[in-house]
Write a protein that holds these residues in place. Structure first.
Motif, PDB file in Angstrom:
ATOM      1  N   VAL A 168       2.580   6.853  -7.367  1.00  0.00           N
ATOM      2  CA  VAL A 168       2.003   8.348  -7.474  1.00  0.00           C
ATOM      3  C   VAL A 168       2.300   9.151  -7.021  1.00  0.00           C
ATOM      4  CG1 VAL A 168      -0.619   9.181  -7.259  1.00  0.00           C
ATOM      5  CG2 VAL A 168      -0.242   6.523  -7.544  1.00  0.00           C
ATOM      6  N   TYR A 184      -3.986   4.137  -0.988  1.00  0.00           N
ATOM      7  CA  TYR A 184      -2.449   4.865  -0.954  1.00  0.00           C
ATOM      8  C   TYR A 184      -2.481   5.444  -1.899  1.00  0.00           C
ATOM      9  CZ  TYR A 184      -1.509   4.080   3.855  1.00  0.00           C
ATOM     10  OH  TYR A 184      -1.635   4.245   5.139  1.00  0.00           O
ATOM     11  N   GLY A 185      -2.956   5.404  -3.143  1.00  0.00           N
ATOM     12  CA  GLY A 185      -2.631   5.836  -4.656  1.00  0.00           C
ATOM     13  C   GLY A 185      -3.771   7.528  -4.538  1.00  0.00           C
ATOM     14  N   TYR A 186      -4.291   6.890  -4.033  1.00  0.00           N
ATOM     15  CA  TYR A 186      -4.856   8.740  -4.338  1.00  0.00           C
ATOM     16  C   TYR A 186      -4.401   9.045  -3.702  1.00  0.00           C
ATOM     17  CZ  TYR A 186      -9.104  12.110  -2.712  1.00  0.00           C
ATOM     18  OH  TYR A 186     -10.187  12.997  -1.977  1.00  0.00           O
ATOM     19  N   LYS A 201      -5.629  -0.356  -1.576  1.00  0.00           N
ATOM     20  CA  LYS A 201      -3.909   0.253  -1.856  1.00  0.00           C
ATOM     21  C   LYS A 201      -4.453   1.115  -2.586  1.00  0.00           C
ATOM     22  CE  LYS A 201      -1.974  -4.462  -3.005  1.00  0.00           C
ATOM     23  NZ  LYS A 201      -2.302  -6.001  -3.713  1.00  0.00           N
ATOM     24  N   ILE A 202      -6.455   1.492  -3.331  1.00  0.00           N
ATOM     25  CA  ILE A 202      -6.316   2.249  -3.884  1.00  0.00           C
ATOM     26  C   ILE A 202      -6.473   3.787  -3.138  1.00  0.00           C
ATOM     27  CG2 ILE A 202      -8.919   3.513  -5.255  1.00  0.00           C
ATOM     28  CD1 ILE A 202      -9.410   0.816  -6.240  1.00  0.00           C
ATOM     29  N   ILE A 255       2.434   1.452  -3.832  1.00  0.00           N
ATOM     30  CA  ILE A 255       1.617   2.681  -4.670  1.00  0.00           C
ATOM     31  C   ILE A 255       1.250   3.828  -4.178  1.00  0.00           C
ATOM     32  CG2 ILE A 255      -0.999   1.998  -5.455  1.00  0.00           C
ATOM     33  CD1 ILE A 255      -0.898  -0.329  -4.518  1.00  0.00           C
ATOM     34  N   TYR A 256       1.659   3.794  -3.085  1.00  0.00           N
ATOM     35  CA  TYR A 256       0.837   4.962  -2.617  1.00  0.00           C
ATOM     36  C   TYR A 256       2.677   6.521  -2.842  1.00  0.00           C
ATOM     37  CZ  TYR A 256       2.266   9.875   0.259  1.00  0.00           C
ATOM     38  OH  TYR A 256       2.142  11.066   0.734  1.00  0.00           O
ATOM     39  N   GLY A 258      -1.834   9.517  -2.001  1.00  0.00           N
ATOM     40  CA  GLY A 258      -0.428   9.993  -3.127  1.00  0.00           C
ATOM     41  C   GLY A 258      -0.491  10.913  -3.210  1.00  0.00           C
ATOM     42  N   CYS A 318       1.005  -1.043  -0.009  1.00  0.00           N
ATOM     43  CA  CYS A 318       0.132  -0.483  -0.064  1.00  0.00           C
ATOM     44  C   CYS A 318       1.233   1.416   0.142  1.00  0.00           C
ATOM     45  CB  CYS A 318      -0.701   0.172   0.822  1.00  0.00           C
ATOM     46  SG  CYS A 318      -1.930  -1.065   1.603  1.00  0.00           S
TER      47      CYS A 318
END
Length: 422
Positions: free
Chosen positions: A60, A108-110, A105-106, A56-57, A112, A53
């Motif tokens: 991004v 943590y991308g957001y 995971k999504i 992924i952050y 980022g 996680c």
């Protein structure tokens, strides 16, 4: 452009920067640091999966640093930072509702995107402006130290709210009980972050007479090219990368307290909060001293202390000795936080133009914060692959290696720009 005296702003300006600077990272990082053992249990994930996680952050964030840096040279920091805080808080609503690993995971991308693209470079530039010509150490010392205090207060508040929902403080706490308690912590934190964003948007104003001078009319590749020609930028990439690995590794102290020292979940969370209270003391003290000498010198000292603390942990002497455990935490934190305080405070010493601060921060951070991608899985690999004290020892040996490289780069930085000044 030099740091002119009239660009200095009042004390409430740095206060808002401090509050915003830590609030934006409360949800993705501070809660996971203080409640790491709880997070693993509530979301039924391993250290390695949590590390994914964070990766992924980091992925991004990597692109966000590079693009968001020049953005901070084009638009006022308050607008970018205020929007970032509100959007980050919105992600807390997802975090509080038992997301699956995929959703996590999504999320943590957001985060980022919201915490870096819109926020990071603007915060650094605004801090540099507040510090003026002679107080860069104090400015970044107050920023990082103050952020540490805010993080510690958030940690205390979180532990307090969490403890209200825990009816049994033994190791047999039910997962459902922990999940409900953690949800409350996340929701309260999200509300505070959102309110902070609104306040920042309307009140974090640079004086109008100076704001136009600090902003570029347009974003160009020439700005990036100019920044890349600076020796200080390349050395700072290495310095920040090594220092940030150390900062990421401090996330495991609360887990070390539970797994190796045998503390309960609440006691482990309290250990993580204790670590946060060291940060403001280090920030203010080191920043004050750096302005009366040279910031790069104290950067070297910080890496030296990190090496000592990491070797003490890695050796195994700390296990089952409470006094030595907390003493070594203090030594390691002194080193890690000193390096963290100063790695942007040396930008003036490294002759980086003020008007290109955002661009420089973006370029430096593109390399310097790569640990956001690999540090989480790396830590998880060691902790999950070698259970107990051994896995933690491998993590601290890793910290030793990165600290040595950071020390070498800091010595080169200090030596080169000392000679330039002469």
């Amino acid at each position: 452009m030099t740091l002119k005296k009239q660009t200095k702003n009042p004390w409430y300006f740095i206060t808002l920067l401090i509050l915003a600077g830590e609030a934006v990272f409360i949800l993705p990082f501070v809660l996971a640091r203080v409640f790491r053992a709880t997070v693993l249990d509530v979301f039924t994930i391993t250290n390695t999966k949590l590390g994914y996680c964070f990766s992924i952050y980091g992925l991004v964030a990597l692109g966000s640093y590079l693009v968001g840096g020049p953005l901070a040279d084009r638009f006022p920091p308050r607008k970018l930072m205020g929007l970032a805080l509100v959007l980050t808080a919105a992600g807390g609503l997802v975090y509080a509702n038992d997301p699956s690993l995929t959703t996590l995971k999504i999320l943590y991308g957001y985060w980022g995107f919201t915490t870096i693209f819109l926020f990071w470079a603007g915060m650094i530039k605004a801090t540099r402006v507040w510090g003026g010509n002679d107080n860069q150490g104090i400015a970044f010392g107050f920023l990082d130290g103050g952020r540490g205090l805010v993080g510690a207060l958030f940690g205390l508040l979180g532990v307090f709210i969490f403890s209200l929902f825990i009816t049994n403080t033994s190791e047999t706490i039910q997962i459902e009980n922990s999940a409900e308690a953690f949800k409350s912590v996340v929701l309260v934190s999200s509300a505070i972050v959102a309110v902070t964003g609104i306040i920042v948007f309307f009140f974090l104003k640079i004086k109008n007479s100076n704001e136009k001078e600090l902003l570029k009319e347009r974003i160009t590749f020439q700005n990036i090219k100019e920044v890349l020609q600076l020796r200080s930028v390349w050395l700072l990439m290495i310095i920040i990368l090594c220092a940030y690995v150390g900062y990421k590794i401090t996330d495991i102290f609360s887990l070390y307290a539970k797994v190796v020292m045998g503390y309960t979940e609440v006691e482990a969370a309290e250990t993580g909060t204790f670590l946060l209270f060291i940060r403001p003391i280090v920030g203010v003290t080191v920043g004050f001293l750096a302005d009366r000498s040279r910031a790069s010198l104290f950067l070297c000292i910080g890496f030296g202390l990190s090496i000592i603390g990491a070797l003490l942990f890695a050796s195994g002497f700390v296990a089952n000795n409470d006094i030595l455990f907390f003493t070594t935490i203090i030594i390691t934190a002194l080193g890690v936080y000193a390096a963290r305080v100063l790695y942007f405070a040396v930008m003036k010493e490294g002759q980086i133009p003020l008007a290109l601060t955002g661009t420089a921060v973006g370029v430096i951070s593109f390399i310097g914060y790569i640990p956001d991608i690999f540090a989480g899985p790396m830590i998880g690999y060691f902790l999950d692959g070698w259970e107990g004290e051994l896995g933690h020892s491998y993590v601290f040996y890793t910290l030793t290696g990165f600290s040595i490289v950071g020390l070498i780069a800091s010595i080169l930085y200090h030596g080169y720009f000392r000679n330039q000044k002469k």
